[in-house]
Design a protein around this motif. Sequence first.
Motif, PDB file in Angstrom:
ATOM      1  N   THR A 110       0.843  -1.197   0.000  1.00 21.73           N
ATOM      2  CA  THR A 110       0.000   0.000   0.000  1.00 21.73           C
ATOM      3  C   THR A 110       0.876   1.243   0.000  1.00 21.73           C
ATOM      4  O   THR A 110       0.641   2.168  -0.754  1.00 21.73           O
ATOM      5  CB  THR A 110      -0.932   0.017   1.219  1.00 21.73           C
ATOM      6  OG1 THR A 110      -1.776  -1.126   1.153  1.00 21.73           O
ATOM      7  CG2 THR A 110      -1.779   1.267   1.228  1.00 21.73           C
ATOM      8  N   GLY A 111       1.864   1.260   0.849  1.00 24.53           N
ATOM      9  CA  GLY A 111       2.783   2.391   0.882  1.00 24.53           C
ATOM     10  C   GLY A 111       3.399   2.584   2.240  1.00 24.53           C
ATOM     11  O   GLY A 111       2.822   2.217   3.263  1.00 24.53           O
ATOM     12  N   VAL A 112       4.585   3.162   2.236  1.00 29.00           N
ATOM     13  CA  VAL A 112       5.304   3.429   3.475  1.00 29.00           C
ATOM     14  C   VAL A 112       5.986   4.793   3.366  1.00 29.00           C
ATOM     15  O   VAL A 112       6.517   5.157   2.315  1.00 29.00           O
ATOM     16  CB  VAL A 112       6.320   2.301   3.789  1.00 29.00           C
ATOM     17  CG1 VAL A 112       7.388   2.198   2.726  1.00 29.00           C
ATOM     18  CG2 VAL A 112       6.927   2.472   5.161  1.00 29.00           C
TER      19      VAL A 112
ATOM     20  N   SER B 186       5.411   3.071  -2.728  1.00 31.06           N
ATOM     21  CA  SER B 186       4.255   2.195  -2.789  1.00 31.06           C
ATOM     22  C   SER B 186       4.461   1.111  -3.831  1.00 31.06           C
ATOM     23  O   SER B 186       5.005   1.367  -4.917  1.00 31.06           O
ATOM     24  CB  SER B 186       2.991   2.990  -3.133  1.00 31.06           C
ATOM     25  OG  SER B 186       1.902   2.108  -3.324  1.00 31.06           O
ATOM     26  N   GLY B 187       4.014  -0.091  -3.505  1.00 31.34           N
ATOM     27  CA  GLY B 187       4.037  -1.191  -4.457  1.00 31.34           C
ATOM     28  C   GLY B 187       3.059  -0.979  -5.602  1.00 31.34           C
ATOM     29  O   GLY B 187       3.080  -1.715  -6.587  1.00 31.34           O
ATOM     30  N   TYR B 188       2.207   0.051  -5.495  1.00 33.01           N
ATOM     31  CA  TYR B 188       1.268   0.374  -6.560  1.00 33.01           C
ATOM     32  C   TYR B 188       1.823   1.406  -7.544  1.00 33.01           C
ATOM     33  O   TYR B 188       1.157   1.740  -8.512  1.00 33.01           O
ATOM     34  CB  TYR B 188      -0.060   0.870  -5.989  1.00 33.01           C
ATOM     35  CG  TYR B 188      -0.838  -0.217  -5.298  1.00 33.01           C
ATOM     36  CD1 TYR B 188      -1.335  -1.306  -6.008  1.00 33.01           C
ATOM     37  CD2 TYR B 188      -1.073  -0.163  -3.937  1.00 33.01           C
ATOM     38  CE1 TYR B 188      -2.052  -2.312  -5.383  1.00 33.01           C
ATOM     39  CE2 TYR B 188      -1.790  -1.163  -3.300  1.00 33.01           C
ATOM     40  CZ  TYR B 188      -2.278  -2.233  -4.028  1.00 33.01           C
ATOM     41  OH  TYR B 188      -2.986  -3.221  -3.407  1.00 33.01           O
ATOM     42  N   PHE B 189       3.025   1.914  -7.283  1.00 29.51           N
ATOM     43  CA  PHE B 189       3.674   2.784  -8.254  1.00 29.51           C
ATOM     44  C   PHE B 189       4.221   1.915  -9.391  1.00 29.51           C
ATOM     45  O   PHE B 189       4.289   0.695  -9.278  1.00 29.51           O
ATOM     46  CB  PHE B 189       4.791   3.600  -7.616  1.00 29.51           C
ATOM     47  CG  PHE B 189       4.321   4.683  -6.673  1.00 29.51           C
ATOM     48  CD1 PHE B 189       3.031   5.174  -6.709  1.00 29.51           C
ATOM     49  CD2 PHE B 189       5.181   5.228  -5.748  1.00 29.51           C
ATOM     50  CE1 PHE B 189       2.601   6.174  -5.849  1.00 29.51           C
ATOM     51  CE2 PHE B 189       4.767   6.233  -4.882  1.00 29.51           C
ATOM     52  CZ  PHE B 189       3.476   6.703  -4.937  1.00 29.51           C
TER      53      PHE B 189
ATOM     54  N   ILE C  61       0.135   6.034  -9.832  1.00 30.18           N
ATOM     55  CA  ILE C  61      -0.350   4.720  -9.445  1.00 30.18           C
ATOM     56  C   ILE C  61      -0.537   3.927 -10.734  1.00 30.18           C
ATOM     57  O   ILE C  61      -1.209   4.374 -11.658  1.00 30.18           O
ATOM     58  CB  ILE C  61      -1.645   4.844  -8.625  1.00 30.18           C
ATOM     59  CG1 ILE C  61      -1.347   5.633  -7.346  1.00 30.18           C
ATOM     60  CG2 ILE C  61      -2.228   3.476  -8.319  1.00 30.18           C
ATOM     61  CD1 ILE C  61      -2.561   6.046  -6.560  1.00 30.18           C
ATOM     62  N   ALA C  62       0.071   2.755 -10.796  1.00 30.56           N
ATOM     63  CA  ALA C  62       0.200   2.049 -12.061  1.00 30.56           C
ATOM     64  C   ALA C  62      -0.955   1.121 -12.401  1.00 30.56           C
ATOM     65  O   ALA C  62      -1.085   0.712 -13.531  1.00 30.56           O
ATOM     66  CB  ALA C  62       1.492   1.241 -12.060  1.00 30.56           C
ATOM     67  N   VAL C  63      -1.757   0.784 -11.447  1.00 25.68           N
ATOM     68  CA  VAL C  63      -2.800  -0.204 -11.712  1.00 25.68           C
ATOM     69  C   VAL C  63      -4.139   0.461 -11.984  1.00 25.68           C
ATOM     70  O   VAL C  63      -4.385   1.583 -11.565  1.00 25.68           O
ATOM     71  CB  VAL C  63      -2.926  -1.199 -10.540  1.00 25.68           C
ATOM     72  CG1 VAL C  63      -1.669  -2.008 -10.387  1.00 25.68           C
ATOM     73  CG2 VAL C  63      -3.246  -0.486  -9.250  1.00 25.68           C
TER      74      VAL C  63
ATOM     75  N   VAL D 201      -3.857   3.906  -1.511  1.00 21.52           N
ATOM     76  CA  VAL D 201      -2.659   4.751  -1.540  1.00 21.52           C
ATOM     77  C   VAL D 201      -3.000   6.193  -1.181  1.00 21.52           C
ATOM     78  O   VAL D 201      -2.342   6.821  -0.342  1.00 21.52           O
ATOM     79  CB  VAL D 201      -1.969   4.673  -2.924  1.00 21.52           C
ATOM     80  CG1 VAL D 201      -0.890   5.733  -3.060  1.00 21.52           C
ATOM     81  CG2 VAL D 201      -1.395   3.289  -3.157  1.00 21.52           C
ATOM     82  N   LEU D 202      -4.043   6.726  -1.779  1.00 17.13           N
ATOM     83  CA  LEU D 202      -4.355   8.137  -1.562  1.00 17.13           C
ATOM     84  C   LEU D 202      -4.963   8.406  -0.190  1.00 17.13           C
ATOM     85  O   LEU D 202      -4.804   9.507   0.351  1.00 17.13           O
ATOM     86  CB  LEU D 202      -5.240   8.660  -2.698  1.00 17.13           C
ATOM     87  CG  LEU D 202      -4.530   8.600  -4.064  1.00 17.13           C
ATOM     88  CD1 LEU D 202      -5.479   8.984  -5.179  1.00 17.13           C
ATOM     89  CD2 LEU D 202      -3.275   9.448  -4.080  1.00 17.13           C
ATOM     90  N   THR D 203      -5.600   7.420   0.408  1.00 16.97           N
ATOM     91  CA  THR D 203      -6.036   7.565   1.803  1.00 16.97           C
ATOM     92  C   THR D 203      -4.810   7.719   2.695  1.00 16.97           C
ATOM     93  O   THR D 203      -4.788   8.557   3.596  1.00 16.97           O
ATOM     94  CB  THR D 203      -6.899   6.367   2.246  1.00 16.97           C
ATOM     95  OG1 THR D 203      -8.114   6.371   1.484  1.00 16.97           O
ATOM     96  CG2 THR D 203      -7.231   6.442   3.729  1.00 16.97           C
TER      97      THR D 203
END
Length: 190
Positions: A7-9, A55-58, A96-98, A107-109
């Motif tokens: 999600t992100g760190v 983030s793993g979503y990047f 965000i890549a997905v 991610v945005l939260t």
Amino acid sequence: MFDEISTGVFCLEHSPKLKSPVYIVGVSGVGGVGQISARLLIEWSQAKFFSSFYSGYFLDQALIQNDGICSLPKWDFYESNFCRPNLIIAVGNSRIAVDEPEAYYMVLTKVLNFGLKFKVKKLIVIDGIADLSNHAKDIYVTATSESLVKKLIGFGGKSLKTTELPGTIGVLLGLAKLKNLNGIGIIKPS
């Protein structure tokens, strides 16, 4: 760190001491409008780096700098008490890549809640959109309240009319409204 990166760190270098800051997010959208605007504001306000967000979503890539050094995609956060109101400025080198809506919301939260920890009083999101007409000189605005939209129109912005606002800018503004945070979107066709 990487167990929680999906999600992100946040990698906090120091915790800023700010008074009722405005949270400005320069989105890496069309034409780099958000990024360029945020970087100019960082320079003008003499903002100092204080955190990165991974983030793993990047995008799944490494970015190579001019000196040959590689790094993961990230968003950097800067703080400035040079001006009033104080500022927190976020600027990223990735999107965000997905195409899964859940990824944007998760991610945005996290990104919005990070700003709320510093008691931000307003969110401003800057983004670019593809210019599919001859309106490239216009700047469009939207907000989380009617009074904010009227104020922005008074400054020369054109109100974004009935439409959808996808991606980072739309979700961030929607989340801000849910949290009763004043939110402004500035959109420039490019």
